[in-house]
Design an enzyme around this catalytic site. Structure first.
Site, PDB file in Angstrom:
ATOM      1  CG  HIS A 117      -1.703  -1.189   1.468  1.00 30.23           C
ATOM      2  ND1 HIS A 117      -2.961  -1.408   0.956  1.00 30.23           N
ATOM      3  CD2 HIS A 117      -1.379  -2.319   2.163  1.00 30.23           C
ATOM      4  CE1 HIS A 117      -3.390  -2.601   1.345  1.00 30.23           C
ATOM      5  NE2 HIS A 117      -2.443  -3.178   2.070  1.00 30.23           N
ATOM      6  CB  SER A 147      14.551  19.021 -17.667  1.00 29.95           C
ATOM      7  OG  SER A 147      13.852  20.235 -17.851  1.00 29.95           O
ATOM      8  CE  LYS A 199      13.139  16.671 -13.066  1.00 35.33           C
ATOM      9  NZ  LYS A 199      12.021  17.219 -13.850  1.00 35.33           N
ATOM     10  CD  GLU A 258       9.221   9.732 -16.407  1.00 32.73           C
ATOM     11  OE1 GLU A 258       8.378  10.620 -16.231  1.00 32.73           O
ATOM     12  OE2 GLU A 258      10.403   9.970 -16.736  1.00 32.73           O
TER      13      GLU A 258
END
Ligand code: ARG
Length: 471
Positions: A170, A291, A297, A304
């Protein structure tokens, strides 16, 4: 209009060779051709088409439909067509599909005898034969990539047997685990994917050739011989079923989608673990992206995208099942859509898997970050287990430990630092239990059952996985 999608349907080149023009007064309208033609998609079946056609020529010869000279001419002609296509020839062809293109080129190579190739055959049995052959290669290619990713996870695991981190359920810290254990947890699904790919081979490798359009071939070809020539394992038993059966495509798409789903879960977890907040892993430069605006970044695009690709293959699977549902037995043109969906899903996975494997192979776990995330509450289950060892029923032990956790929270201290005056009130045995609780290592070592977190169990898992992924 600027949406130039193969806009130039030049009627002239394919006009001279059409498989079914005889009963029509005119050529198909350009708008129909633009919808109906499948060459841009099925062109990639050329190799399978030539292989299937060569076997068909052999079978026709053995059925005394072709004399030896015709057989040789057609075999050699098909080889030359294959060479032309291998060299990237006919890239601008506007034929209806790959079968039409190959036949037209065969005419160019051998002249009128080319007209004998299609004797007793239909594109309905031809296309599904080609596609099944293609699937067998695709299964091999996927299998190889799955094994390589599995192996990369095992190697990460080998280096991470002694690295401890919180195990989550969870999204909440639950019990301490080994990094190797997490890696193995993502490798086991891949093992099942490989098994699944192996299992569907038996249903893919069924020969439809010799089915004709729907009713069987009018030529008495030896289908067992064709089966052997093309490396299939069995022959289809009903031509109407065989020409309309795309169960194998649906199964391929399901296998690809479940695989994609597993990779997506791995990706999702690693996106989290590579975040600044977690920092459990650091991606290598070669597999990180930057980025355009934010110089600091270090993005996990690879994970992803892996996460997203599962939606795409799921779309392919759903579209395929949606296409099949409600169709009568036998071939309907709806089934031409199968290739767009199948190719998309397989291509997607063949692009995704190598990148994910590379990222996994080169990422660096950060054991200090993992360790500093470990909270004492991860040992709450161990406390309850110890209370059980002094004779308290588990349900009650669970309740007592819950009170201990509440107390620790109220005092704002780790579990083990709750003063004994307090813990004694909960249960007289607690001070000793907390004293002897031991380390997080002790906790993972206490789980020695098969599949548990102990070192021996985790190493046994890695051994089994390594063995499986190395062949
Ligand atoms: N291009 C077609 C397909 O991919 C080949 C089969 C065509 N059959 C037919 N009866 N028109 O499905």
């Amino acid at each position: 209009m600027t949406l130039d999608r193969n806009a130039t349907h030049d009627a002239s080149s394919s006009a001279s060779h059409h498989m079914w023009g005889g009963r029509f007064g005119t050529r198909p309208d350009e708008a129909l051709a633009a919808l109906n033609d499948s060459l841009p998609i099925d062109r990639r079946l050329w190799m399978q088409d030539i292989r299937g056609s060569k076997a068909w020529v052999t079978a026709l010869h053995e059925a005394s439909v072709l004399d030896p000279d015709e057989r040789t001419a057609l075999h050699e002609g098909l080889d030359r067509v294959g060479e032309r296509l291998a060299a990237g020839g006919e890239i601008d062809a506007t034929d209806e599909d790959i079968h039409t293109l190959v036949e037209r080129l065969l005419y160019e190579e051998v002249g009128d005898v080319a007209g004998k190739l299609h004797t007793g055959r239909s594109r309905n049995d031809q296309v599904v034969t080609d596609l099944r052959l293609w699937c067998l290669d695709a299964i091999e290619a996927l299998d190889e990539q799955v094994a390589a990713l599995g192996m990369a996870l095992v190697r990460q695991g080998r280096d991470g047997v002694d690295m401890l981190l919180p195990g989550y359920t969870h999204g909440q810290q639950a019990q301490p685990v080994r990094w190797a254990y997490v890696m193995a947890a993502h490798a086991w699904p891949l093992l099942r994917d490989r098994e699944r790919l192996g299992e569907i081979v038996g249903r893919v490798a069924v020969l439809p050739l010799g089915s004709g359009a729907l009713a069987g071939s009018g030529v008495a070809v030896d289908r067992e011989r064709l089966c052997e020539l093309l490396g299939f394992r069995a022959i289809s038993q009903n031509a109407l079923d065989a020409t309309g059966d795309r169960d194998f495509v649906a199964e391929m798409l399901f296998a690809a989608t479940l695989l994609a789903t597993h990779v997506s879960r791995l990706g999702g977890e690693l996106v989290t673990y590579s975040s600044t907040e977690y920092g459990f892993v650091r991606l290598s430069d070669a597999f990180s992206t930057g980025s355009s605006l934010l110089p600091q970044k270090r993005n996990p695009d690879v994970f992803e995208l892996a996460r997203a690709k599962a939606s795409r293959t799921l779309g392919d699977l759903v579209a395929m099942l949606g296409t099949m549902r409600g169709l009568p037995a036998g071939y309907s043109k709806d089934l031409q859509e199968d290739k767009t969906l199948l190719f998309d899903a397989v291509d997607t996975m063949l692009v995704t898997l190598p990148a994910v494997r590379g990222a996994v192979a080169t990422m660096e776990p950060v054991p200090d970050r993992m360790r500093s995330a470990l909270r004492d509450t991860l040992l709450a289950t161990d406390v309850a287990d110890e209370l059980v060892n002094v004779g308290i029923p588990f349900r009650e032990a669970h309740g007592l430990t819950g009170r201990l956790v509440r107390e620790a929270e109220a005092l704002g201290v780790p579990l083990r630092e709750v003063p004994s005056e307090h813990t004694k009130q909960i249960h007289e045995g607690l001070p000793d239990i907390l004293e002897g609780l031991g380390s997080f290592e002790d906790s993972v070592e206490r789980r020695r059952t098969v599949g548990g977190t102990s070192k021996a169990s985790v190493e046994a898992q890695l051994d089994a996985l390594e063995q499986f992924f190395s062949n």
